[in-house]
Scaffold this motif. Structure first.
Motif, PDB file in Angstrom:
ATOM      1  N   VAL A 148       3.374  33.993  59.359  1.00 44.05           N
ATOM      2  CA  VAL A 148       4.785  33.626  59.241  1.00 44.05           C
ATOM      3  C   VAL A 148       5.113  33.314  57.785  1.00 44.05           C
ATOM      4  CG1 VAL A 148       6.596  32.068  60.062  1.00 44.05           C
ATOM      5  CG2 VAL A 148       4.675  32.658  61.576  1.00 44.05           C
ATOM      6  N   CYS A 149       6.007  34.089  57.208  1.00 44.57           N
ATOM      7  CA  CYS A 149       6.514  33.822  55.851  1.00 44.57           C
ATOM      8  C   CYS A 149       5.380  33.671  54.840  1.00 44.57           C
ATOM      9  CB  CYS A 149       7.408  32.579  55.843  1.00 44.57           C
ATOM     10  SG  CYS A 149       8.880  32.710  56.881  1.00 44.57           S
ATOM     11  N   GLY A 150       4.507  34.653  54.804  1.00 44.81           N
ATOM     12  CA  GLY A 150       3.408  34.660  53.846  1.00 44.81           C
ATOM     13  C   GLY A 150       2.906  36.075  53.667  1.00 44.81           C
ATOM     14  N   THR A 151       2.247  36.337  52.543  1.00 43.03           N
ATOM     15  CA  THR A 151       1.775  37.677  52.238  1.00 43.03           C
ATOM     16  C   THR A 151       0.265  37.696  52.051  1.00 43.03           C
ATOM     17  OG1 THR A 151       2.236  37.262  49.893  1.00 43.03           O
ATOM     18  CG2 THR A 151       3.915  38.460  51.144  1.00 43.03           C
ATOM     19  N   ALA A 152      -0.276  38.888  51.998  1.00 43.20           N
ATOM     20  CA  ALA A 152      -1.721  39.063  51.863  1.00 43.20           C
ATOM     21  C   ALA A 152      -2.193  38.960  50.414  1.00 43.20           C
ATOM     22  CB  ALA A 152      -2.135  40.418  52.440  1.00 43.20           C
ATOM     23  N   ARG A 153      -1.270  39.023  49.492  1.00 42.66           N
ATOM     24  CA  ARG A 153      -1.586  38.885  48.068  1.00 42.66           C
ATOM     25  C   ARG A 153      -0.389  38.223  47.393  1.00 42.66           C
ATOM     26  NH1 ARG A 153      -2.903  44.362  45.036  1.00 42.66           N
ATOM     27  NH2 ARG A 153      -5.098  43.865  45.496  1.00 42.66           N
ATOM     28  N   THR A 154      -0.641  37.302  46.477  1.00 39.88           N
ATOM     29  CA  THR A 154       0.447  36.651  45.755  1.00 39.88           C
ATOM     30  C   THR A 154       1.100  37.669  44.827  1.00 39.88           C
ATOM     31  OG1 THR A 154      -0.578  34.476  45.870  1.00 39.88           O
ATOM     32  CG2 THR A 154       1.028  34.822  44.122  1.00 39.88           C
ATOM     33  N   SER A 155       2.399  37.864  44.996  1.00 42.77           N
ATOM     34  CA  SER A 155       3.126  38.875  44.230  1.00 42.77           C
ATOM     35  C   SER A 155       3.380  38.395  42.801  1.00 42.77           C
ATOM     36  CB  SER A 155       4.464  39.177  44.904  1.00 42.77           C
ATOM     37  OG  SER A 155       5.352  38.065  44.748  1.00 42.77           O
ATOM     38  N   PRO A 156       3.673  39.303  41.871  1.00 37.82           N
ATOM     39  CA  PRO A 156       3.986  38.885  40.505  1.00 37.82           C
ATOM     40  C   PRO A 156       5.158  37.914  40.438  1.00 37.82           C
ATOM     41  CG  PRO A 156       3.522  41.240  40.557  1.00 37.82           C
ATOM     42  CD  PRO A 156       3.567  40.776  41.984  1.00 37.82           C
ATOM     43  N   ASN A 158       6.236  35.862  42.839  1.00 39.05           N
ATOM     44  CA  ASN A 158       5.791  34.603  43.425  1.00 39.05           C
ATOM     45  C   ASN A 158       4.898  33.842  42.447  1.00 39.05           C
ATOM     46  OD1 ASN A 158       3.846  33.467  46.224  1.00 39.05           O
ATOM     47  ND2 ASN A 158       5.919  32.844  45.705  1.00 39.05           N
ATOM     48  N   ARG A 159       4.081  34.591  41.716  1.00 40.68           N
ATOM     49  CA  ARG A 159       3.223  33.984  40.708  1.00 40.68           C
ATOM     50  C   ARG A 159       4.067  33.285  39.621  1.00 40.68           C
ATOM     51  NH1 ARG A 159      -1.825  34.161  38.607  1.00 40.68           N
ATOM     52  NH2 ARG A 159      -2.000  34.075  36.328  1.00 40.68           N
ATOM     53  N   LEU A 232      -1.567  18.549  43.861  1.00 39.63           N
ATOM     54  CA  LEU A 232      -0.506  19.557  43.847  1.00 39.63           C
ATOM     55  C   LEU A 232      -0.908  20.745  42.980  1.00 39.63           C
ATOM     56  CD1 LEU A 232       2.662  17.273  43.469  1.00 39.63           C
ATOM     57  CD2 LEU A 232       1.870  18.424  45.549  1.00 39.63           C
ATOM     58  N   ILE A 233      -1.524  20.457  41.828  1.00 38.81           N
ATOM     59  CA  ILE A 233      -1.959  21.520  40.926  1.00 38.81           C
ATOM     60  C   ILE A 233      -3.088  22.336  41.556  1.00 38.81           C
ATOM     61  CG2 ILE A 233      -3.107  21.982  38.726  1.00 38.81           C
ATOM     62  CD1 ILE A 233      -1.506  19.643  37.548  1.00 38.81           C
ATOM     63  N   ALA A 234      -4.039  21.664  42.186  1.00 39.72           N
ATOM     64  CA  ALA A 234      -5.167  22.374  42.809  1.00 39.72           C
ATOM     65  C   ALA A 234      -4.693  23.342  43.878  1.00 39.72           C
ATOM     66  CB  ALA A 234      -6.154  21.375  43.406  1.00 39.72           C
ATOM     67  N   MET A 235      -3.715  22.926  44.686  1.00 42.33           N
ATOM     68  CA  MET A 235      -3.196  23.814  45.721  1.00 42.33           C
ATOM     69  C   MET A 235      -2.406  24.966  45.119  1.00 42.33           C
ATOM     70  SD  MET A 235      -2.169  21.230  48.852  1.00 42.33           S
ATOM     71  CE  MET A 235      -1.311  20.014  47.820  1.00 42.33           C
ATOM     72  N   LEU A 236      -1.692  24.707  44.013  1.00 37.71           N
ATOM     73  CA  LEU A 236      -1.011  25.797  43.310  1.00 37.71           C
ATOM     74  C   LEU A 236      -2.013  26.841  42.841  1.00 37.71           C
ATOM     75  CD1 LEU A 236       1.603  23.944  41.047  1.00 37.71           C
ATOM     76  CD2 LEU A 236       2.084  25.325  43.080  1.00 37.71           C
ATOM     77  N   ASP A 237      -3.148  26.377  42.323  1.00 43.10           N
ATOM     78  CA  ASP A 237      -4.156  27.307  41.817  1.00 43.10           C
ATOM     79  C   ASP A 237      -4.766  28.147  42.939  1.00 43.10           C
ATOM     80  OD1 ASP A 237      -3.731  26.523  39.205  1.00 43.10           O
ATOM     81  OD2 ASP A 237      -5.319  25.023  39.209  1.00 43.10           O
ATOM     82  N   THR A 238      -4.921  27.554  44.129  1.00 44.35           N
ATOM     83  CA  THR A 238      -5.386  28.336  45.279  1.00 44.35           C
ATOM     84  C   THR A 238      -4.380  29.412  45.625  1.00 44.35           C
ATOM     85  OG1 THR A 238      -6.619  26.456  46.184  1.00 44.35           O
ATOM     86  CG2 THR A 238      -6.042  28.204  47.717  1.00 44.35           C
ATOM     87  N   TRP A 239      -3.118  29.061  45.612  1.00 42.05           N
ATOM     88  CA  TRP A 239      -2.039  30.006  45.910  1.00 42.05           C
ATOM     89  C   TRP A 239      -1.989  31.107  44.854  1.00 42.05           C
ATOM     90  CZ3 TRP A 239       3.368  27.709  47.530  1.00 42.05           C
ATOM     91  CH2 TRP A 239       4.258  28.738  47.886  1.00 42.05           C
TER      92      TRP A 239
END
Length: 327
Positions: A148-156, A158-159, A232-239
């Protein structure tokens, strides 16, 4: 209703570091059947702890039929995180990948529940990213995924959004290169303004009776203030690092998915627009694309206070569960 902790011991990460005495937070709603064949896994989204997604039990997932296990990602402040003192940030070479989160979830399911095969993984946003990762890396263990509302790769694009959030925090005067000397109040406010501007839709903000500044400070900022900013930063880096193909051929990776797949887009989602989700769905064998008409934007996929969107998600899940498990 409070989450439990599963001890993983020293847990190696794909980045090369090891999490000492790693902990995975989880919440169980409902009971496993005798065959242990009714367990639904719900990986958490960005900033969420297992309790935050407990609302799914009832409106979307039936706890009388299913045992719902909500598993918290590393970095969320409940599972092992920088705020616990034993995990660093990308500046020190620490980046948790979704492969790490999936590996921890596999151990949780095997060691606590005795389960190795799942009838469904249901995920919103970063939870959808993990559902894709499961289906690509462990097709034998996943019968169905609902992304739901997510992709298989982080897009440019979104990055770019994610980098702006990271910059909002690390540009604060209290950032010292590896953490914060004091609470980054200005950084958090800037972060919340950026996050809110993309999380809801333009029609949603037009409908507000209050100033958008006041809306963000009252309804968005407190959600992020509860987190240690390093988390918050660590989760951003995972994303930021998310890519089920690990830099390889995405179409080939998605083409190997055997799980019955529902891809669910929000009509006004600015993070994960319909075109991006449709491209993923087109590549996954037998995948069905659904669109939720909603002015909630990205939050249409997490409608904890909106029955209309809840009903749509419930119908999609029920239809998926009634279909054969594999394409």
């Amino acid at each position: 209703m409070s989450a439990s902790q599963h001890c993983l011991g020293d847990f190696p990460l794909a980045c090369g570091h090891t999490l000492p005495a790693a902990q995975l937070s989880y919440l169980k709603i409902g009971e496993p059947n005798a065959q242990r064949s009714n367990l639904i896994l719900v990986p958490t989204s960005y900033g969420a702890r297992p309790e935050d997604l407990a609302w799914l039990a009832g409106p979307v997932l039936n706890p009388e039929r299913w045992c719902i296990v909500i598993a918290g990602i590393f970095g969320n402040g409940a599972s092992s995180s920088p705020s616990h003192g034993a995990m660093g940030l990308a500046e020190q070479g620490w980046v948790v990948s979704h492969r790490d989160n999936v590996a921890a979830q596999r151990r949780l399911l095997a060691e606590v529940f005795g389960v190795e095969r799942l009838p469904l993984i249901y995920g919103w946003s970063m939870g959808a990213q993990q559902a894709y990762q499961w289906a690509v890396d462990h097709p034998e263990a996943v019968e169905r995924i609902c992304c739901v509302c997510g992709t298989a790769r982080t897009s440019p694009h979104n990055r770019l959004f994610l980098l702006s959030l990271r910059q909002a925090l690390t540009a604060d005067r209290h950032w010292n290169g590896s953490g914060f000397n004091a609470t980054p109040e200005q950084g958090l406010l800037t972060y919340a303004l950026i996050y809110a501007s993309w999380a809801a839709s333009q029609p949603f903000f037009r409908s507000l009776a209050e100033l958008v500044e006041d809306h963000v400070e009252q309804h968005w900022l407190p959600h992020y203030q509860r987190h240690d900013p390093r988390d918050l930063i660590a989760m951003l880096d995972t994303w930021l690092a998310h890519d089920v193909a690990a830099g390889g051929d995405l179409a080939a990776s998605l083409g190997r998915i055997t799980a019955r797949t529902a891809v669910v887009a929000g009509s006004h989602d600015l993070y994960f627009p319909l075109d991006d989700l449709a491209a993923d769905a087109d590549t996954i064998p037998g995948a069905e694309l659904h669109v939720i008409p909603s002015e909630l934007g990205h939050r249409a996929g997490n409608p904890h206070s909106s029955p209309a969107e809840q009903r749509q998600l419930s119908r999609i899940v029920e239809t998926l569960l009634q279909q054969p498990s594999h394409v």
